[in-house]
Scaffold this active site. Sequence first.
Site, PDB file in Angstrom:
ATOM      1  N   HIS A 115       4.934  -8.743  -4.453  1.00 11.47           N
ATOM      2  CA  HIS A 115       3.664  -8.986  -3.862  1.00 11.47           C
ATOM      3  C   HIS A 115       3.363 -10.139  -4.244  1.00 11.47           C
ATOM      4  O   HIS A 115       2.338 -10.503  -5.278  1.00 11.47           O
ATOM      5  CB  HIS A 115       2.683  -7.992  -4.799  1.00 11.47           C
ATOM      6  CG  HIS A 115       2.965  -6.553  -4.246  1.00 11.47           C
ATOM      7  ND1 HIS A 115       2.118  -6.062  -3.138  1.00 11.47           N
ATOM      8  CD2 HIS A 115       3.361  -5.388  -4.810  1.00 11.47           C
ATOM      9  CE1 HIS A 115       2.299  -4.724  -3.047  1.00 11.47           C
ATOM     10  NE2 HIS A 115       3.074  -4.161  -3.883  1.00 11.47           N
ATOM     11  N   CYS A 122       6.244  -5.105   0.340  1.00 13.25           N
ATOM     12  CA  CYS A 122       6.364  -3.771  -0.309  1.00 13.25           C
ATOM     13  C   CYS A 122       6.213  -2.646   0.872  1.00 13.25           C
ATOM     14  O   CYS A 122       7.226  -2.465   1.505  1.00 13.25           O
ATOM     15  CB  CYS A 122       5.343  -3.737  -1.328  1.00 13.25           C
ATOM     16  SG  CYS A 122       5.930  -2.522  -2.723  1.00 13.25           S
ATOM     17  N   GLY A 161       0.813  -1.245   0.146  1.00 14.65           N
ATOM     18  CA  GLY A 161      -0.096   0.167  -0.042  1.00 14.65           C
ATOM     19  C   GLY A 161       0.752   1.356  -0.090  1.00 14.65           C
ATOM     20  O   GLY A 161       2.008   1.201  -0.791  1.00 14.65           O
ATOM     21  N   GLU A 162       0.642   2.210   0.953  1.00 15.54           N
ATOM     22  CA  GLU A 162       1.478   3.249   1.042  1.00 15.54           C
ATOM     23  C   GLU A 162       2.133   3.087   2.207  1.00 15.54           C
ATOM     24  O   GLU A 162       1.270   3.243   3.476  1.00 15.54           O
ATOM     25  CB  GLU A 162       0.809   4.578   0.794  1.00 15.54           C
ATOM     26  CG  GLU A 162       0.694   5.036  -0.419  1.00 15.54           C
ATOM     27  CD  GLU A 162       2.017   5.266  -1.324  1.00 15.54           C
ATOM     28  OE1 GLU A 162       2.205   4.944  -2.240  1.00 15.54           O
ATOM     29  OE2 GLU A 162       3.139   5.785  -0.462  1.00 15.54           O
ATOM     30  N   SER A 163       3.256   2.979   2.761  1.00  9.59           N
ATOM     31  CA  SER A 163       3.991   3.023   3.838  1.00  9.59           C
ATOM     32  C   SER A 163       3.605   4.184   4.572  1.00  9.59           C
ATOM     33  O   SER A 163       3.475   3.900   6.277  1.00  9.59           O
ATOM     34  CB  SER A 163       5.517   2.693   3.771  1.00  9.59           C
ATOM     35  OG  SER A 163       6.265   3.513   3.123  1.00  9.59           O
ATOM     36  N   ARG A 218      12.766   3.805  -0.846  1.00  7.03           N
ATOM     37  CA  ARG A 218      11.413   3.587  -1.302  1.00  7.03           C
ATOM     38  C   ARG A 218      11.204   4.062  -2.736  1.00  7.03           C
ATOM     39  O   ARG A 218      12.270   4.553  -3.303  1.00  7.03           O
ATOM     40  CB  ARG A 218      10.487   4.719  -0.563  1.00  7.03           C
ATOM     41  CG  ARG A 218      10.286   4.134   0.894  1.00  7.03           C
ATOM     42  CD  ARG A 218       9.315   5.366   1.565  1.00  7.03           C
ATOM     43  NE  ARG A 218       8.125   5.229   0.724  1.00  7.03           N
ATOM     44  CZ  ARG A 218       7.282   6.128   1.258  1.00  7.03           C
ATOM     45  NH1 ARG A 218       7.337   7.373   2.037  1.00  7.03           N
ATOM     46  NH2 ARG A 218       6.018   6.313   0.471  1.00  7.03           N
ATOM     47  N   ILE A 252       5.638  -3.207  -7.747  1.00  6.84           N
ATOM     48  CA  ILE A 252       4.780  -2.171  -8.031  1.00  6.84           C
ATOM     49  C   ILE A 252       5.414  -1.101  -7.007  1.00  6.84           C
ATOM     50  O   ILE A 252       5.271  -1.051  -5.991  1.00  6.84           O
ATOM     51  CB  ILE A 252       3.156  -2.533  -7.672  1.00  6.84           C
ATOM     52  CG1 ILE A 252       2.775  -3.609  -8.410  1.00  6.84           C
ATOM     53  CG2 ILE A 252       2.375  -1.469  -7.987  1.00  6.84           C
ATOM     54  CD1 ILE A 252       1.268  -4.316  -8.026  1.00  6.84           C
ATOM     55  N   ARG A 253       5.865  -0.153  -7.909  1.00  2.96           N
ATOM     56  CA  ARG A 253       6.550   1.088  -7.117  1.00  2.96           C
ATOM     57  C   ARG A 253       7.309   0.370  -5.914  1.00  2.96           C
ATOM     58  O   ARG A 253       7.078   1.057  -4.611  1.00  2.96           O
ATOM     59  CB  ARG A 253       5.368   2.110  -6.650  1.00  2.96           C
ATOM     60  CG  ARG A 253       4.932   3.036  -7.939  1.00  2.96           C
ATOM     61  CD  ARG A 253       3.882   3.947  -7.580  1.00  2.96           C
ATOM     62  NE  ARG A 253       4.797   4.867  -7.035  1.00  2.96           N
ATOM     63  CZ  ARG A 253       4.362   5.860  -5.645  1.00  2.96           C
ATOM     64  NH1 ARG A 253       3.340   5.479  -5.332  1.00  2.96           N
ATOM     65  NH2 ARG A 253       5.223   6.623  -5.372  1.00  2.96           N
ATOM     66  N   GLU A 261       0.914 -11.802  -2.775  1.00  6.65           N
ATOM     67  CA  GLU A 261      -0.539 -11.806  -2.637  1.00  6.65           C
ATOM     68  C   GLU A 261      -1.176 -11.612  -4.054  1.00  6.65           C
ATOM     69  O   GLU A 261      -2.287 -11.828  -4.097  1.00  6.65           O
ATOM     70  CB  GLU A 261      -1.058 -11.068  -1.566  1.00  6.65           C
ATOM     71  CG  GLU A 261      -0.962  -9.523  -1.753  1.00  6.65           C
ATOM     72  CD  GLU A 261       0.569  -8.939  -1.787  1.00  6.65           C
ATOM     73  OE1 GLU A 261       1.415  -9.528  -1.868  1.00  6.65           O
ATOM     74  OE2 GLU A 261       0.503  -7.550  -1.795  1.00  6.65           O
TER      75      GLU A 261
HETATM   76  N1  GLN Z   1       5.533   3.010  -2.877  1.00  7.45           N
HETATM   77  C1  GLN Z   1       4.889   2.682  -1.676  1.00  7.45           C
HETATM   78  C2  GLN Z   1       5.702   3.016  -0.581  1.00  7.45           C
HETATM   79  O1  GLN Z   1       6.733   3.616  -0.756  1.00  7.45           O
HETATM   80  C3  GLN Z   1       4.968   1.092  -1.706  1.00  7.45           C
HETATM   81  C4  GLN Z   1       4.242   0.254  -2.796  1.00  7.45           C
HETATM   82  C5  GLN Z   1       3.716  -0.845  -2.634  1.00  7.45           C
HETATM   83  O2  GLN Z   1       3.228  -1.309  -1.551  1.00  7.45           O
HETATM   84  N2  GLN Z   1       3.254  -1.409  -3.637  1.00  7.45           N
HETATM   85  O3  GLN Z   1       5.347   3.110   0.467  1.00  7.45           O
END
Ligand code: GLN
Length: 192
Positions: free
Chosen positions: A174, A77, A46-48, A103, A137-138, A176
Amino acid sequence: MKIGVLALQGDFAEHITMLKRLGAQTDEVRLPEQLKGLDGLILPGGESTTIGKLATDFGLMEPLREFGKSHAIWGTCAGAIFLSKDVSRHQPLLGLMDITVARNAFGRQVDSFEADLDIAELKQATDTTHPYHAVFIRAPIIESVSGGARILSSLADGRIVAAQEGHLLATSFHPELTADTRFHEYFLSLAS
Ligand code: GLN
């Protein structure tokens, strides 16, 4: 076996689906008391920064640190970022694992990619031989491992994408989001 999934933000539902496929009991975790009775915990992608902020607001930071001293935790992630000791910027981290993370390490143009990884421990634990197809993913990169942490997997160019420290596991990709259940099986073996 009962595995919690931190359900503050991100793709926790996909982890729950995967765990159910493997016959594990699961529960969404949003409050400290929901950690009771769990054998392990997954921190989803997600977004940390958001996950850290919500965990702080929900009074989860210290309970999660305490839980991680004696239970298995796996961060995927953003979850791996949240587990780490250092991300070279100010945001709430659990600091449980002796890893430093960068990140969004693959830049914007290559936000997402997939790669086949050869992970000896995973193959051994699941008695399989085929490579693990990982989805990024990112994604963050694990810049360094120290103390009791060790590298589980690196890309062909040497960048670290999975690490383990005893019962703690971090992957920049990921599992999952794939049909391959082997990483979740591996985590269940750490939690048992
Ligand atoms: N870019 C997100 C972060 O820095 C991590 C991306 C993800 O969990 N797929 O938190």
